[in-house]
Design a protein around this motif. Sequence first.
Motif, PDB file in Angstrom:
ATOM      1  N   THR A 224       0.820  -1.213   0.000  1.00 51.29           N
ATOM      2  CA  THR A 224       0.000   0.000   0.000  1.00 51.29           C
ATOM      3  C   THR A 224       0.852   1.260   0.000  1.00 51.29           C
ATOM      4  O   THR A 224       0.318   2.365   0.026  1.00 51.29           O
ATOM      5  CB  THR A 224      -0.918   0.032   1.238  1.00 51.29           C
ATOM      6  N   GLN A 225       2.182   1.089  -0.031  1.00 47.22           N
ATOM      7  CA  GLN A 225       3.073   2.240   0.027  1.00 47.22           C
ATOM      8  C   GLN A 225       4.147   2.175  -1.054  1.00 47.22           C
ATOM      9  O   GLN A 225       4.641   1.090  -1.398  1.00 47.22           O
ATOM     10  CB  GLN A 225       3.744   2.340   1.394  1.00 47.22           C
ATOM     11  N   VAL A 241       5.029   6.981   0.627  1.00 44.29           N
ATOM     12  CA  VAL A 241       3.780   7.653   0.263  1.00 44.29           C
ATOM     13  C   VAL A 241       2.709   6.622  -0.043  1.00 44.29           C
ATOM     14  O   VAL A 241       2.997   5.488  -0.432  1.00 44.29           O
ATOM     15  CB  VAL A 241       3.984   8.587  -0.951  1.00 44.29           C
ATOM     16  N   ASP A 242       1.466   7.039   0.131  1.00 46.86           N
ATOM     17  CA  ASP A 242       0.313   6.199  -0.172  1.00 46.86           C
ATOM     18  C   ASP A 242       0.330   5.856  -1.664  1.00 46.86           C
ATOM     19  O   ASP A 242       0.373   6.744  -2.521  1.00 46.86           O
ATOM     20  CB  ASP A 242      -0.958   6.960   0.187  1.00 46.86           C
ATOM     21  N   LYS A 245      -1.935   7.586  -4.057  1.00 48.94           N
ATOM     22  CA  LYS A 245      -1.671   8.986  -4.371  1.00 48.94           C
ATOM     23  C   LYS A 245      -0.400   9.180  -5.198  1.00 48.94           C
ATOM     24  O   LYS A 245      -0.180  10.257  -5.749  1.00 48.94           O
ATOM     25  CB  LYS A 245      -1.555   9.795  -3.074  1.00 48.94           C
ATOM     26  N   TRP A 246       0.444   8.148  -5.264  1.00 49.53           N
ATOM     27  CA  TRP A 246       1.702   8.260  -5.990  1.00 49.53           C
ATOM     28  C   TRP A 246       1.456   8.026  -7.475  1.00 49.53           C
ATOM     29  O   TRP A 246       0.856   7.044  -7.877  1.00 49.53           O
ATOM     30  CB  TRP A 246       2.706   7.257  -5.442  1.00 49.53           C
ATOM     31  N   ASN A 252      -0.622   1.814  -7.797  1.00 52.43           N
ATOM     32  CA  ASN A 252      -1.465   1.219  -6.752  1.00 52.43           C
ATOM     33  C   ASN A 252      -1.934  -0.156  -7.227  1.00 52.43           C
ATOM     34  O   ASN A 252      -3.008  -0.305  -7.818  1.00 52.43           O
ATOM     35  CB  ASN A 252      -2.659   2.129  -6.467  1.00 52.43           C
ATOM     36  N   LYS A 254      -2.351  -2.823  -5.134  1.00 53.89           N
ATOM     37  CA  LYS A 254      -2.827  -3.627  -4.008  1.00 53.89           C
ATOM     38  C   LYS A 254      -3.919  -4.580  -4.473  1.00 53.89           C
ATOM     39  O   LYS A 254      -3.947  -5.753  -4.088  1.00 53.89           O
ATOM     40  CB  LYS A 254      -3.357  -2.714  -2.890  1.00 53.89           C
ATOM     41  N   SER A 272       7.734  -0.248  -4.852  1.00 51.56           N
ATOM     42  CA  SER A 272       6.670  -0.481  -3.874  1.00 51.56           C
ATOM     43  C   SER A 272       7.222  -1.273  -2.697  1.00 51.56           C
ATOM     44  O   SER A 272       8.008  -2.221  -2.879  1.00 51.56           O
ATOM     45  CB  SER A 272       5.507  -1.255  -4.509  1.00 51.56           C
ATOM     46  N   ASP A 275       3.835  -4.712   2.454  1.00 51.90           N
ATOM     47  CA  ASP A 275       3.218  -4.385   3.741  1.00 51.90           C
ATOM     48  C   ASP A 275       3.885  -5.116   4.900  1.00 51.90           C
ATOM     49  O   ASP A 275       4.128  -4.528   5.962  1.00 51.90           O
ATOM     50  CB  ASP A 275       1.727  -4.731   3.707  1.00 51.90           C
TER      51      ASP A 275
END
Length: 411
Positions: A224-225, A241-242, A245-246, A252, A254, A272, A275
Amino acid sequence: MSVVTLSSKSHNLNLKVIEKGLHVFSISFKDKSGKEHEIIIGPEKPEDAVKDRRFLHSLVGRYCNRLPHADLTLPGGTVFKPESFGSPETSLHGGPAAGGWDQKTLQRLSPQEVTLFSKSEIETLKTQYGEEAAGVWAYESPDGEGGHVGKVRAEVAIAVRDAADEGAVGEVILVYRAKLLSGEETALNLTQHWAFNLEASENARNGPGPMTDVKQHLYQLNSTQCLELAAGTALPTGHLVDAAKWRSGACNFKNTKKVGDPYPENGLDDFSVFDRRMTPKESKVVVDGSVDQVGNAFTGDATTGKLGEKVATLSSEKTGLSLEFQTNQSGVQYWSGHGGYDKSDSRRRVHGGKGEAGVGDGYDEPPALAMEFHEIYGAWMHPELKNIGWNTVLKKDQVYNNWVKMTIKSA
């Protein structure tokens, strides 16, 4: 050109490795319906795969990805300056060709010559795999190579085997070990810069045909980051960063989505963080003491529990193929091949090409998705990352341990 073929006991899964830079030149197999696949892109001839530094499919060291080309201080006070390559501000993938491990010819070891794998691991490779399915290669990097300090010995094991799981074709296991032979500390971060296209062989089913890119491939990451990267240099800013939003959500993954949905203008080249790797002490990437403290990566001892969970999957609806990855590394850099093989290059006959450069039937961009599993680069320089526990520093009397397991499946 020295090329070694490793084959599983069934002889269905075959991996060819070029000993210069340990370039993984080929991964081929038949799926459950009997169709043959080659999931590694590249030229027809092994010598063409290593003639320049595109880093596709090679071992990367002594330090992968990027470090600043500047005077850097390690946690113990050692100062070094990695040589610039890629741009004046950075040292990319080990620096200039003279120091990059992708340009070094590694030596295959006999079981008696192996020093960075335990007796248990050596016995497992001998009895459960055999010389036909596994090998260990070594390289010793001198003090000062690429601007790095200390003499380092590295040993890399590559092994293939059949898999008992339903729908599984087989497994490829890479294990990287290293030890500091002189000096007190050194920066170290290794990876395999391999790149995959799960649909390329479909182009040759009925003779030469058009190439397909990887935008329709499905990708999923247990993450997630993302690592925030500075514009221009792609060096870490020191912040996470999320992923949503990146890069406007392009990274993203996930939840499973297509590589090209959305697709950034200049392609993907991002990192990435998995988690479960927010607790690095569990990773055993750097182990105090001897190799006996590491665990046996070839029997599952080092690939179970949290560290053994699936962290990444690349798949194709068109072919029904999927690649599932497990690793003890903190994350993955994924790159969609811009600036890699393109229309001007040689496309393999197995991928529907003529096998010749300059004929205009090379690979369409983006031709493949490169997946470089490694630790967060330069983490010791950033308080936010260092406090979590990342550093990519190898000290005297420690063993560096990095493993990646890829399971190939056919639906």
